[in-house]
Design an enzyme around this catalytic site. Sequence first.
Site, PDB file in Angstrom:
ATOM      1  N   ASP A 186      35.746  42.072  11.397  1.00 54.19           N
ATOM      2  CA  ASP A 186      37.481  41.715  12.255  1.00 54.19           C
ATOM      3  C   ASP A 186      38.307  42.061  10.887  1.00 54.19           C
ATOM      4  O   ASP A 186      38.076  41.493   9.756  1.00 54.19           O
ATOM      5  CB  ASP A 186      37.598  40.764  13.274  1.00 54.19           C
TER       6      ASP A 186
ATOM      7  N   TYR B  21      25.303  37.466   8.521  1.00 52.92           N
ATOM      8  CA  TYR B  21      26.323  36.628   8.596  1.00 52.92           C
ATOM      9  C   TYR B  21      26.796  35.432   7.672  1.00 52.92           C
ATOM     10  O   TYR B  21      26.044  34.242   8.421  1.00 52.92           O
ATOM     11  CB  TYR B  21      27.748  36.801   9.821  1.00 52.92           C
TER      12      TYR B  21
END
EC number: 5.4.99.12
Length: 277
Positions: free
Chosen positions: A51, A109
Site C-alpha cells: 500500500d 512483513y
Amino acid sequence: MKIVLILEYDGRGYCGWQKQPDRISVQSRLESALSRIASSQIQVVAAGRTDAGVHALCQVVHFETHVIRPLTAWVRGANALLPDDISVLWASEVNDDFHARFSATERTYLYYLLSRPARPGIFQGKTGWTHYSLDLEKMQTAARFLIGEHDFSAFRSAECQAKNAIRKLVRLDISQSEQFFVFEFCANAFLHHMVRNILGALIYIGQGKYPPEWIQILLGKRDRTLAAPTFSPDGLYLAGVRYDARWNLPTFNVIRPENVINMIASFKYSQNWAGLR
C-alpha cells in the site's frame, strides 16, 4: 523468456505498488525503466501489492520479454533509470510457469515501532510511532492467539477484494530493543490492511486498553468495526517471499532495519554519555 527481479524501495513517495490512473506508483516507475531497456512495453507482476507508504526490502517481480539482454542490464540499467528510492538488487531467468504472486508459498512483513514521548526525527516515515509505553509481554501473549488458520474478517479492510478471510498466520514474533519494537508477521498470504489492523489491536493491548484475550473475541466476532483503527504504514516492510525449491531462487539476505537502528542508537547513546563525563 521470463525474468525475475528482486528489488527494494522506500514507499513514501508512491500511491503503493500497483498502477493507478494519474498517480505515481512503484510499478509504473519500474515498468517505465524496464521498457526503456527493452525498447518495448514491459509489464511486471509482483509477489505483494504494498500500500501507499509501505516499504519493501525484498519485493519479487517477474515479467516476460522476447528481447535478449544481459542480466546486468536488468539490474544496473534499470537502476540508472529508476529514482533513488527504488533499487533492483538481483535478476535471473526463470521457467515460464513461474509466477511471482501465485508461486509464492509464504510472505514475511516486518513492522518497526518507536515507543517514546517524542515523535521520530531520523526515522520519520521509516518507523511507526506511539507516544504510549507498551507492555511487551501482553502483546506477545495476544499474538499467540493469532497463530494458525483463522477467519481474519475483523482485521481486513472494507475494500478487501479477497473471496474469503481465511488465512494461516505461521509466525508473529514481537521483540524489543530500547525504545523500538519489532513485529514479524509470516503467513501464506495476507488480506488488505491485515498486518496494520492486527498491529493496531496489539498496540491497544500493549497500552492496557484491553486484555490479551480481546484478540480471541475479535476473531470470534469477525467484525472489523469492533477492532482497533488501522495503524500507520510508516514502519511496515515487505521483508521476504518464500518459494518452492524447484524454482531455484536464492535465499536473499536483506538488510534488516533493526540492525541499522541498533547501530545508530548505540552510537548516539555512547556519544551522549561521553559528552557528559
